[in-house]
Scaffold this active site. Sequence first.
Site: not given
Length: 244
Positions: A166, A170
């Site tokens: 994650y 990002k």
Amino acid sequence: MTTNRIVLITGANKGIGLATATELARAGHTLLLGARDPERGAAAAAGLTAQGLTARAVRLDVTDPASVTAAAALVDAEYGRLDTLVNNAGITRDLGTTPEKLPLDDLRATYETNVFGAVTVINAMLPLLRRSPAALIGNVSSGLGSSSVLADPDTPVGEYAALLGYNTSKAALNAVTLVYARTLRTEGIKVSALEPGHCATDINGHSGPSDVQEGGRRIARQLGAALTAPTGQFFHPEGGTYPW
């Protein structure tokens, strides 16, 4: 965003995407709800239209280029332009897993949605955005993608700083945001990163301190600010901006 705008949000049939769509529709904008599942998308759009708001579902799976191309063709045929694109669709496979135990297939799947999916949608929608008098692309990121946040030994995000898939996806999306902001600046198309804050959603097992409605309000405010702010900003959920 005070004038009526055509707004497409990916992953908008639930969670922060739907909450953002609701906020923008209440402000008088026309909302296109991108959803992988046509039935769920239609149900979400029906919920908005039942409130007297302007919304419709658009089948759009960011990991399926054919569906993205079809979505762009639909927007072209029905509206002729796109004013705001919000790349909201995102996943994580990290929770409860240390970096060395995260399967590579899960890492790849995270990038397919969070990074490559956003790029696919941007590229498909650019011809429509170029027809807008004030086009805006907002990529929904996270403070977990900020290098300064992750590098801080006393970072307030705690254990979440160790999410390999994650966080790095990002961070990559942030770089994507900066590259498009730079290359589209001369065309007047603004590109910025948005941050709803830590909200309770399906992606984190509903563990966040804020609800999705607050996340949607934050994203809506940031989109409004992005129209008048310099391109390439990384908005903080509580106001101001993050260091990249």
